[in-house]
Design a protein around this motif. Structure first.
Motif, PDB file in Angstrom:
ATOM      1  N   TYR A   6       0.853  -1.185   0.000  1.00 39.23           N
ATOM      2  CA  TYR A   6       0.000   0.000   0.000  1.00 39.23           C
ATOM      3  C   TYR A   6       0.888   1.234   0.000  1.00 39.23           C
ATOM      4  O   TYR A   6       2.048   1.183   0.410  1.00 39.23           O
ATOM      5  N   TYR A   7       0.321   2.332  -0.502  1.00 38.43           N
ATOM      6  CA  TYR A   7       0.982   3.623  -0.386  1.00 38.43           C
ATOM      7  C   TYR A   7      -0.053   4.734  -0.338  1.00 38.43           C
ATOM      8  O   TYR A   7      -1.186   4.549  -0.789  1.00 38.43           O
ATOM      9  N   PRO A   8       0.315   5.875   0.257  1.00 40.37           N
ATOM     10  CA  PRO A   8      -0.612   7.007   0.336  1.00 40.37           C
ATOM     11  C   PRO A   8      -0.944   7.530  -1.064  1.00 40.37           C
ATOM     12  O   PRO A   8      -0.090   7.515  -1.959  1.00 40.37           O
ATOM     13  N   ILE A   9      -2.190   7.984  -1.222  1.00 43.55           N
ATOM     14  CA  ILE A   9      -2.633   8.546  -2.500  1.00 43.55           C
ATOM     15  C   ILE A   9      -3.342   9.875  -2.258  1.00 43.55           C
ATOM     16  O   ILE A   9      -3.734  10.178  -1.122  1.00 43.55           O
ATOM     17  N   GLU A  10      -3.526  10.631  -3.323  1.00 41.06           N
ATOM     18  CA  GLU A  10      -4.152  11.946  -3.237  1.00 41.06           C
ATOM     19  C   GLU A  10      -5.670  11.872  -3.151  1.00 41.06           C
ATOM     20  O   GLU A  10      -6.298  12.707  -2.539  1.00 41.06           O
ATOM     21  N   ARG A  11      -6.281  10.893  -3.822  1.00 38.73           N
ATOM     22  CA  ARG A  11      -7.742  10.858  -3.819  1.00 38.73           C
ATOM     23  C   ARG A  11      -8.249  10.422  -2.457  1.00 38.73           C
ATOM     24  O   ARG A  11      -7.560   9.739  -1.710  1.00 38.73           O
ATOM     25  N   GLY A  12      -9.478  10.831  -2.169  1.00 35.16           N
ATOM     26  CA  GLY A  12     -10.038  10.503  -0.873  1.00 35.16           C
ATOM     27  C   GLY A  12      -9.465  11.402   0.211  1.00 35.16           C
ATOM     28  O   GLY A  12      -8.770  12.378  -0.060  1.00 35.16           O
ATOM     29  N   GLU A  13      -9.774  11.035   1.442  1.00 40.96           N
ATOM     30  CA  GLU A  13      -9.292  11.805   2.585  1.00 40.96           C
ATOM     31  C   GLU A  13      -8.346  10.947   3.406  1.00 40.96           C
ATOM     32  O   GLU A  13      -8.741   9.915   3.949  1.00 40.96           O
ATOM     33  N   ASN A  14      -7.083  11.369   3.473  1.00 41.29           N
ATOM     34  CA  ASN A  14      -6.070  10.629   4.222  1.00 41.29           C
ATOM     35  C   ASN A  14      -6.126   9.156   3.819  1.00 41.29           C
ATOM     36  O   ASN A  14      -6.362   8.271   4.639  1.00 41.29           O
ATOM     37  N   ALA A  15      -5.907   8.914   2.523  1.00 43.11           N
ATOM     38  CA  ALA A  15      -6.166   7.603   1.927  1.00 43.11           C
ATOM     39  C   ALA A  15      -4.893   6.917   1.449  1.00 43.11           C
ATOM     40  O   ALA A  15      -3.872   7.555   1.191  1.00 43.11           O
ATOM     41  N   VAL A  16      -5.021   5.601   1.317  1.00 42.79           N
ATOM     42  CA  VAL A  16      -3.989   4.775   0.702  1.00 42.79           C
ATOM     43  C   VAL A  16      -4.645   3.926  -0.378  1.00 42.79           C
ATOM     44  O   VAL A  16      -5.860   3.738  -0.390  1.00 42.79           O
ATOM     45  N   GLU A  17      -3.798   3.406  -1.240  1.00 40.46           N
ATOM     46  CA  GLU A  17      -4.252   2.403  -2.194  1.00 40.46           C
ATOM     47  C   GLU A  17      -3.535   1.105  -1.869  1.00 40.46           C
ATOM     48  O   GLU A  17      -2.312   1.084  -1.725  1.00 40.46           O
ATOM     49  N   ILE A  18      -4.310   0.038  -1.723  1.00 42.70           N
ATOM     50  CA  ILE A  18      -3.714  -1.292  -1.597  1.00 42.70           C
ATOM     51  C   ILE A  18      -3.421  -1.764  -3.012  1.00 42.70           C
ATOM     52  O   ILE A  18      -4.264  -1.682  -3.900  1.00 42.70           O
ATOM     53  N   ARG A  19      -2.204  -2.243  -3.197  1.00 39.72           N
ATOM     54  CA  ARG A  19      -1.744  -2.650  -4.522  1.00 39.72           C
ATOM     55  C   ARG A  19      -0.991  -3.971  -4.447  1.00 39.72           C
ATOM     56  O   ARG A  19      -0.558  -4.393  -3.385  1.00 39.72           O
ATOM     57  N   LYS A  20      -0.848  -4.550  -5.585  1.00 41.61           N
ATOM     58  CA  LYS A  20       0.037  -5.708  -5.790  1.00 41.61           C
ATOM     59  C   LYS A  20      -0.278  -6.882  -4.868  1.00 41.61           C
ATOM     60  O   LYS A  20       0.627  -7.560  -4.388  1.00 41.61           O
ATOM     61  N   MET A  21      -1.568  -7.131  -4.633  1.00 44.50           N
ATOM     62  CA  MET A  21      -1.954  -8.329  -3.893  1.00 44.50           C
ATOM     63  C   MET A  21      -2.032  -9.487  -4.891  1.00 44.50           C
ATOM     64  O   MET A  21      -3.017  -9.627  -5.602  1.00 44.50           O
ATOM     65  N   TYR A  22      -0.973 -10.263  -4.936  1.00 45.94           N
ATOM     66  CA  TYR A  22      -0.902 -11.387  -5.861  1.00 45.94           C
ATOM     67  C   TYR A  22      -0.412 -12.621  -5.122  1.00 45.94           C
ATOM     68  O   TYR A  22       0.516 -12.541  -4.314  1.00 45.94           O
ATOM     69  N   LEU A  23      -1.029 -13.759  -5.425  1.00 47.07           N
ATOM     70  CA  LEU A  23      -0.630 -15.033  -4.834  1.00 47.07           C
ATOM     71  C   LEU A  23      -0.378 -16.046  -5.942  1.00 47.07           C
ATOM     72  O   LEU A  23      -1.141 -16.127  -6.909  1.00 47.07           O
ATOM     73  N   HIS A  24       0.665 -16.825  -5.775  1.00 44.22           N
ATOM     74  CA  HIS A  24       0.961 -17.913  -6.699  1.00 44.22           C
ATOM     75  C   HIS A  24      -0.213 -18.897  -6.679  1.00 44.22           C
ATOM     76  O   HIS A  24      -0.787 -19.146  -5.616  1.00 44.22           O
ATOM     77  N   PRO A  25      -0.565 -19.483  -7.821  1.00 47.27           N
ATOM     78  CA  PRO A  25      -1.718 -20.403  -7.859  1.00 47.27           C
ATOM     79  C   PRO A  25      -1.646 -21.547  -6.853  1.00 47.27           C
ATOM     80  O   PRO A  25      -2.682 -21.998  -6.353  1.00 47.27           O
ATOM     81  N   THR A  26      -0.450 -22.005  -6.515  1.00 46.09           N
ATOM     82  CA  THR A  26      -0.322 -23.153  -5.610  1.00 46.09           C
ATOM     83  C   THR A  26      -0.672 -22.832  -4.161  1.00 46.09           C
ATOM     84  O   THR A  26      -0.841 -23.741  -3.355  1.00 46.09           O
ATOM     85  N   VAL A  27      -0.782 -21.534  -3.815  1.00 40.82           N
ATOM     86  CA  VAL A  27      -1.067 -21.183  -2.417  1.00 40.82           C
ATOM     87  C   VAL A  27      -2.454 -20.559  -2.239  1.00 40.82           C
ATOM     88  O   VAL A  27      -2.806 -20.155  -1.135  1.00 40.82           O
TER      89      VAL A  27
END
Length: 166
Positions: free
Chosen positions: A74-95
């Motif tokens: 996650y990292y802080p973003i400009e949109r919203g109020e005191n907001a972050v964006e969750i990013r790069k949630m990826y899991l290998h197919p085996t898990v």
């Protein structure tokens, strides 16, 4: 940050994770028919320090038996109020299918809230059906304003605010 879930270790990204994380994300995107964009939407994976560490965010990797099997950030973003964006949630197919995605999302939300943020935004694609279901089950509401070309959905969640009286 260091957490465990079942046989998984979730820890802060380190420079030595750059290639493995990039390959994992590239492969999962391809699995779902989405493009790997190292010069655009995925530049943050190549330049984790610039996009996360230096901006007040976090990038985590998930290992099982010392093999990188997932990411979340996650990292802080400009949109919203005191907001972050969750990013790069990826899991290998085996898990997948072991509750790891739910655990990771909850851990990210907890970290975001502990940092004092009020909102979380997530962009995703309809083709990532499991992710869409996960976000909706965790109280994310559809919003507007997709900013990433390969995405067609954006979600927003307001975090509970604590006062000094809590």
């Amino acid at each position: 940050m260091l957490q465990t879930y079942k046989t998984f270790v979730i820890r802060d990204w380190q420079e030595r994770d750059r290639t493995a994380a990039a390959h994992l994300i590239r492969d999962v995107l391809r699995e779902y028919g989405l493009p790997w964009e190292p010069e655009q939407a995925d530049r943050d994976v190549i330049e984790v320090e610039t996009h996360y560490s230096d901006q007040g965010g976090e990038f985590w990797v998930i290992e099982q038996d010392e093999t990188l099997v997932g990411t979340g950030a996650y990292y802080p973003i400009e949109r919203g109020e005191n907001a972050v964006e969750i990013r790069k949630m990826y899991l290998h197919p085996t898990v997948r299918g072991q509750g790891l995605g739910r655990f990771l999302l909850t851990a990210l939300e907890t970290a975001v809230q502990q940092q004092g943020f009020h909102e979380i935004w997530i962009e995703t694609a309809t083709s990532l059906a499991e992710a869409v279901q996960l976000y909706e089950r965790h109280g994310y509401q559809k919003a507007t304003g997709v900013e990433t070309a390969r995405c067609d959905l954006v979600y927003r969640k307001l975090l509970p605010q604590h006062t000094l009286m809590d």
